[in-house]
Design a protein around this motif. Structure first.
Motif, short mmCIF file in Angstrom:
data_model
loop_
_atom_site.label_atom_id
_atom_site.label_comp_id
_atom_site.label_asym_id
_atom_site.label_seq_id
_atom_site.Cartn_x
_atom_site.Cartn_y
_atom_site.Cartn_z
N ASN A 103 -4.81 -8.89 -11.36
CA ASN A 103 -3.57 -9.27 -11.49
C ASN A 103 -2.82 -8.11 -11.59
O ASN A 103 -2.92 -7.34 -12.47
N LEU A 104 -1.90 -7.67 -10.68
CA LEU A 104 -1.46 -6.41 -10.50
C LEU A 104 -0.30 -5.91 -11.61
O LEU A 104 -0.60 -5.04 -12.50
N MET A 105 0.49 -7.05 -11.93
CA MET A 105 1.44 -6.95 -12.90
C MET A 105 0.47 -6.81 -14.36
O MET A 105 1.01 -5.98 -15.20
N GLN A 106 -0.29 -7.62 -14.57
CA GLN A 106 -0.98 -7.73 -15.92
C GLN A 106 -1.93 -6.32 -16.05
O GLN A 106 -1.71 -5.86 -17.21
N ASP A 107 -2.36 -5.87 -14.81
CA ASP A 107 -3.01 -4.52 -15.19
C ASP A 107 -2.34 -3.43 -15.50
O ASP A 107 -2.42 -2.42 -16.09
N LEU A 108 -0.88 -3.53 -14.81
CA LEU A 108 0.10 -2.54 -15.13
C LEU A 108 0.28 -2.45 -16.63
O LEU A 108 0.63 -1.40 -17.06
N ILE A 176 0.40 9.42 -1.48
CA ILE A 176 0.47 7.86 -2.23
C ILE A 176 0.46 6.86 -1.27
O ILE A 176 -0.17 5.83 -1.57
N ARG A 177 0.61 7.03 0.03
CA ARG A 177 0.57 5.94 0.93
C ARG A 177 -0.75 5.64 1.08
O ARG A 177 -1.31 4.51 1.13
N ALA A 178 -1.71 6.67 1.21
CA ALA A 178 -2.97 6.53 1.57
C ALA A 178 -3.60 5.89 0.29
O ALA A 178 -4.71 4.97 0.58
N GLU A 179 -3.09 6.11 -0.92
CA GLU A 179 -3.85 5.57 -1.97
C GLU A 179 -3.32 4.29 -2.61
O GLU A 179 -4.16 3.46 -3.09
N GLN A 180 -2.25 3.70 -2.21
CA GLN A 180 -1.47 2.82 -2.86
C GLN A 180 -0.87 1.54 -1.83
O GLN A 180 -0.58 0.62 -2.28
N GLU A 181 -0.89 1.81 -0.47
CA GLU A 181 -0.64 1.05 0.42
C GLU A 181 -1.28 -0.34 0.36
O GLU A 181 -0.63 -1.31 0.31
N GLU A 182 -2.43 -0.40 0.44
CA GLU A 182 -3.10 -1.61 0.37
C GLU A 182 -2.93 -2.66 -0.76
O GLU A 182 -2.38 -3.72 -0.77
N ASN A 183 -3.17 -2.16 -1.93
CA ASN A 183 -2.89 -3.02 -3.11
C ASN A 183 -1.16 -3.28 -3.52
O ASN A 183 -1.08 -4.35 -3.61
N LEU A 184 -0.32 -2.18 -2.97
CA LEU A 184 0.95 -2.54 -3.02
C LEU A 184 1.53 -3.67 -2.35
O LEU A 184 2.19 -4.78 -2.80
N PHE A 185 1.08 -3.82 -0.88
CA PHE A 185 1.54 -5.09 -0.18
C PHE A 185 0.84 -6.07 -0.17
O PHE A 185 1.26 -7.06 0.33
N ALA A 186 -0.40 -6.02 -0.70
CA ALA A 186 -1.25 -7.23 -1.15
C ALA A 186 -0.44 -8.09 -2.14
O ALA A 186 -0.54 -9.42 -2.13
N SER A 187 -0.05 -7.38 -3.10
CA SER A 187 0.92 -8.31 -4.03
C SER A 187 2.24 -8.35 -3.97
O SER A 187 2.96 -9.29 -4.29
N PHE A 188 2.93 -7.54 -3.01
CA PHE A 188 4.24 -7.34 -2.79
C PHE A 188 4.43 -7.24 -1.25
O PHE A 188 4.63 -6.19 -0.50
N PRO A 189 4.38 -8.33 -0.52
CA PRO A 189 4.23 -8.34 0.99
C PRO A 189 5.40 -7.76 1.41
O PRO A 189 6.62 -7.80 1.24
N LEU A 190 5.30 -7.29 2.68
CA LEU A 190 6.28 -6.32 3.19
C LEU A 190 5.91 -6.29 4.82
O LEU A 190 4.92 -5.82 4.98
N GLU A 191 6.94 -6.73 5.77
CA GLU A 191 6.39 -6.68 7.01
C GLU A 191 5.93 -5.44 7.66
O GLU A 191 6.39 -4.30 7.19
N SER A 192 5.22 -5.11 8.45
CA SER A 192 4.32 -3.83 8.96
C SER A 192 5.29 -2.98 9.66
O SER A 192 5.15 -1.90 9.48
N ASN A 193 6.31 -3.61 10.37
CA ASN A 193 7.15 -2.69 10.91
C ASN A 193 8.18 -2.05 10.25
O ASN A 193 9.08 -1.21 10.70
#
Length: 237
Positions: A103-108, A176-193
Motif C-alpha cells: 500500500n503506497l500511502m501506508q508505506d510512505l 527518477i523516472r527510471a526508478e519511480q515511474e512504474e510504482n507511481l502510476f500503478a497507484s496514481f494512474p496517468l494517461e501514457s501520452n
C-alpha cells in the motif's frame, strides 16, 4: 551562400537518427525550447522542427540521457546522428528497513530507513562525480581574472551556468523516472501520452533540485505525488 540571421530564426524540419546497440524504436525526442515531441521509428530515424540554439533531449529508459543544442551546421545539413550509450544501473545504496505492505500511502508513512552506501560498508569506491562538458566549460570561463571579465561581459558564464543546471535537471529526472515511474502510476494512474509532459513539469519546479537531489526514494516519491496532484489540477482547469 552562408546563413543569414533571418534564416537562423526560422524553424527547420531536422531529420535525425539515433545510433545504438540496443532497441532504437520509440526513443523520446523532445525539443525542450519549443515543447515539440516525437519518437524514433524501428531504425532510429525521427523528424522534429527546430531552430538555432533549440535544446533537444533524447530520453530512453535503456540509455544514458543526451542533451543536444542545435547549431548552424545541423540546420544547414538538415540531418544529424546521435549516438546513445546503454544506461548501466549501478547499485549505489542498499536500504534496510521495515517490510513494505504494498500500500503506497501506508508505506510512505511507515518507512524509516537509512541508506547504506559503499563508503559506509567500507568498500573502496570513487565517491566523486566526473564533471560534464558544460561544467568544464564553465570552470574554464571562470579561470583567470581577464577570462572571467571577458566571459561575464559576453554572456558565456551565464549561458554555461544555465546549461549546467539544465543538464543536472535532465539527468536527475531521467534517473527518477527510471526508478519511480512504474510504482507511481500503478497507484496514481496517468494517461501514457501525458507522462512525458508530467516528468518535465516536475523538473521545471523551482524546488525540484532541493527536494529530489541526493534524497532517498521515499522523499522523492512524496514530491512526485504532490506534483502529480498539481499537474492534474492544472489540466482540469
Amino acid at each position: 551562400m552562408g546563413f543569414t540571421s533571418s534564416v537562423f530564426s526560422q524553424t527547420t524540419e531536422l531529420h535525425g537518427q539515433v545510433i545504438t546497440d540496443l532497441e532504437a524504436e520509440n526513443i523520446h525526442i523532445i525539443n525542450r525550447t519549443s515543447q515539440k515531441f516525437t519518437i524514433t521509428n524501428a531504425t532510429g530515424f525521427f523528424t522534429i522542427p527546430s531552430k538555432l540554439h533549440d535544446t533537444l533531449i533524447i530520453s530512453s529508459i535503456q540509455h544514458e540521457l543526451v542533451s543536444v543544442i542545435i547549431d548552424a551546421e545541423m540546420l544547414e545539413n538538415k540531418k544529424f546522428q546521435i549516438f546513445l550509450k546503454p544506461l548501466i544501473n549501478l547499485l549505489d545504496e542498499v536500504v534496510v528497513g521495515k517490510v513494505l505492505s504494498g500500500n503506497l500511502m501506508q508505506d510512505l508513512q511507515n518507512v524509516d530507513c537509512t541508506p547504506m552506501t559503499a563508503l559506509k560498508a567500507g568498500i573502496p569506491s570513487y565517491q566523486g562525480k566526473m564533471p560534464t562538458q558544460s561544467e568544464r566549460r564553465l570552470s574554464y570561463a571562470r579561470s583567470g581574472m581577464i577570462g572571467m571579465i571577458v566571459n561575464s561581459l559576453n554572456g558565456n558564464i551565464k549561458r554555461f551556468k544555465m546549461q549546467v543546471q539544465l543538464e543536472e535537471k535532465e539527468e536527475l529526472i531521467h534517473k527518477i523516472r527510471a526508478e519511480q515511474e512504474e510504482n507511481l502510476f500503478a497507484s496514481f494512474p496517468l494517461e501514457s501520452n501525458l507522462r512525458m509532459e508530467f516528468w518535465y513539469f516536475c523538473a521545471e519546479g523551482p524546488d525540484f533540485l532541493e527536494r529530489c537531489k541526493n534524497k532517498n526514494g521515499v522523499l522523492v516519491l512524496q514530491y512526485l505525488i504532490e506534483k502529480l496532484e498539481v499537474y492534474k489540477e492544472n489540466r482540469s482547469e
